[in-house]
Enzyme design. Structure first.
Site, PDB file in Angstrom:
ATOM      1  N   ASP A   1       0.826  -1.209   0.000  1.00 19.88           N
ATOM      2  CA  ASP A   1       0.000   0.000   0.000  1.00 19.88           C
ATOM      3  C   ASP A   1       0.860   1.259   0.000  1.00 19.88           C
ATOM      4  O   ASP A   1       0.650   2.176  -0.788  1.00 19.88           O
ATOM      5  CB  ASP A   1      -0.914  -0.015   1.228  1.00 19.88           C
ATOM      6  CG  ASP A   1      -2.334   0.417   0.891  1.00 19.88           C
ATOM      7  OD1 ASP A   1      -2.648   0.516  -0.309  1.00 19.88           O
ATOM      8  OD2 ASP A   1      -3.121   0.658   1.822  1.00 19.88           O
TER       9      ASP A   1
ATOM     10  N   ASP B   1      -9.115  -2.553   2.573  1.00 23.25           N
ATOM     11  CA  ASP B   1      -9.027  -1.949   3.894  1.00 23.25           C
ATOM     12  C   ASP B   1     -10.042  -2.545   4.860  1.00 23.25           C
ATOM     13  O   ASP B   1      -9.993  -2.282   6.063  1.00 23.25           O
ATOM     14  CB  ASP B   1      -9.232  -0.431   3.789  1.00 23.25           C
ATOM     15  CG  ASP B   1      -8.185   0.225   2.902  1.00 23.25           C
ATOM     16  OD1 ASP B   1      -7.033  -0.238   2.925  1.00 23.25           O
ATOM     17  OD2 ASP B   1      -8.529   1.175   2.173  1.00 23.25           O
TER      18      ASP B   1
END
Length: 482
Positions: free
Chosen positions: A333, A393
């Site tokens: 990420d 997420d």
């Protein structure tokens, strides 16, 4: 040179007047727009999109004086258009663009003699303006400050925490059923046939992250083709996930269990209708996915079902695998959000480009929870009408929450790991939103969710003196065969 987002406020001549707002791009180094409508000056709009205004001869005599003028983009610079418009008495210049709105850039010194506001607007918005207001419309420009906080984030927060908590709980229910089946020899084979879980080992975790990296890079370079592949996969996977979620609920209802037999197999009639409903929901979303007024609701329902089913189905065998998965995806990420701008030619983040649709592609990846922004701003009109949270997420920390719940079931620890990890996830989400509000730019949520959940789980295991068992996992394996 920075480009700024602003609002064109259009008003009709009726009583009461019809009003509507449109996105504009302007450059604050050239002109300063008022922050509210109270200080804005309205001008009658003269539609000259039949010309590009690269010479004074193109403009009809006397039509521009004291008016806001809209012309087409192309053939000459904004500066040339502005000087011609100003010399003919125009008080505002709008430049309509059929392509994606981009930064207005040029040397500031070249515009020292230009006093009228210059803004870029979508050509489709000019067409819409004509449909809404006709030929009589007054316009003004203003640029309200970005809101510090948007209440759509509260909705995103509730959806995310609910999905993670429910997914973890569902995984724990499945684990309890597995343990009962192992304890009862007569149920072992039946339970094994019904089991649909997939267990992640450290090797498969690394392979999974590598596939994620390759897929993201491929999307960056071949987005306009692969986006339809992702949409197709999402429709199929979300329909199956919605079916699994609703079937689990329907299975608890004791009535309406009429069955039919086909090819020596029996199936409940209500499950057939459920399958038709789930397929229809996915098809409706696919057809109307670009309808911003309501399609986001259907996408969120399908997305929540997809995340729930993923969290329940994918099993982490131990905390070691959780640490490897969450740690690698955290690096993934951060790298694709913060590091890739130093590598790409246009200095853009690969993650942000793919999320937004590279090169202005109108099709967006259906891998996010979307909630319309509730605070009015230029950004809402221009390119961010929704608050977004990626499925990753939710799913990635959700797998750790699910492992904590299963560990609670295996050790009969009164849900202490599950509750603590869920609260840690909620804290991580709040921290993400706080940083987002302070920095005014997109954030890799895993940067805050991963440390919160991993550290909390580790502290609970250390305090309970169960770290070794928590790290290696229980000796009970779901894949056990008699």
């Amino acid at each position: 040179v920075a480009a700024d987002e602003g609002i064109l406020h259009a008003s009709g001549s009726g009583v009461p007047p019809v009003t509507k707002d449109y996105c504009i791009i302007y450059n604050s180094n050239w002109v300063s727009l008022p922050k509210t409508l109270d200080n804005a000056t309205f001008r009658t709009l003269e539609n000259l999109t039949s010309t590009v205004l690269c010479s004074a001869a193109e403009a009809p005599s006397g039509l521009m004086k004291d008016k806001a003028v809209v012309v087409m983009r192309g053939n000459c610079t904004f500066l040339e258009k502005a000087k011609i418009a100003q010399s003919l008495g125009a008080k505002m210049l709008l430049i309509a663009s059929k392509s994606r709105l981009s930064a207005i850039s040029d040397n500031k010194t070249d515009y020292e003699d230009v006093t009228l506001p210059i803004a870029l607007i979508r050509y489709n918005d000019i067409v819409d303006m004509q449909l809404v207001f006709g030929n009589e419309v007054n316009v003004t420009l203003y640029s309200p400050p970005l809101p510090e906080f948007d209440y759509s984030m509260v909705v995103i927060f509730l959806i995310a925490v609910f999905t993670v908590a429910l997914g973890g709980y569902w995984s724990g229910v499945a684990e309890l059923e597995n343990l009962k089946a192992v304890a009862s020899p007569g149920e072992r084979e039946t339970r094994w046939k019904k089991e649909e879980n997939v267990t992640f080992t450290p090797v498969t975790v690394i392979l999974f992250v590598v596939i994620c990296c390759v897929m993201l890079v491929l999307l960056y370079f071949f987005y306009k083709w692969l986006v339809y592949v992702i949409i197709s996969v999402f429709c199929l996977a979300s329909a199956m996930s919605l079916y699994n979620c609703l079937a689990a609920l329907i299975g608890e209802i004791p009535f309406g269990q009429c069955r039919i037999t086909c090819s020596n197999k029996t199936i409940e009639v209500r499950l057939i209708f459920l399958a038709i409903f789930c397929i229809a929901a996915a098809v409706v979303w696919a057809v109307f996915r670009n309808e911003d007024r309501w399609a986001w609701i259907l996408q969120d329902i399908l997305g929540v079902a997809f995340c729930l089913n993923f969290i329940k189905t994918l099993k982490m065998p131990n905390f070691k695998s959780c640490v490897i998965l969450l740690g690698l995806l955290l690096l993934y990420d951060v790298f694709f959000v913060f590091i890739t701008p130093f590598i790409t030619k246009n200095g853009a983040s690969i993650m942000v480009e793919v999320a937004a649709g590279p090169f202005g592609n109108s099709e967006k990846l259906p891998v996010v929870i979307r909630v319309p922004r509730l605070e009015h701003s230029a950004s809402t009109l221009c390119d961010l009408p929704f608050s977004l949270l990626g499925f990753g997420d939710i799913i990635v920390p959700g797998l750790l929450v699910a492992y904590c719940r299963r560990f609670d079931v295996q050790t009969r620890s009164s849900s202490v790991y599950y509750i603590s990890c869920t609260i840690a996830y909620a804290v991580g989400m709040v921290l993400t939103f706080v940083v987002l509000a302070l920095m005014k730019m997109g954030q890799p949520a895993l940067l805050y969710l991963v440390p919160c959940t991993l550290i909390t789980s580790s502290l609970i295991a250390w305090r309970r003196k169960e770290m070794k068992k928590f790290w290696k996992g229980s000796s009970y394996q779901v894949g056990w065969r008699p």
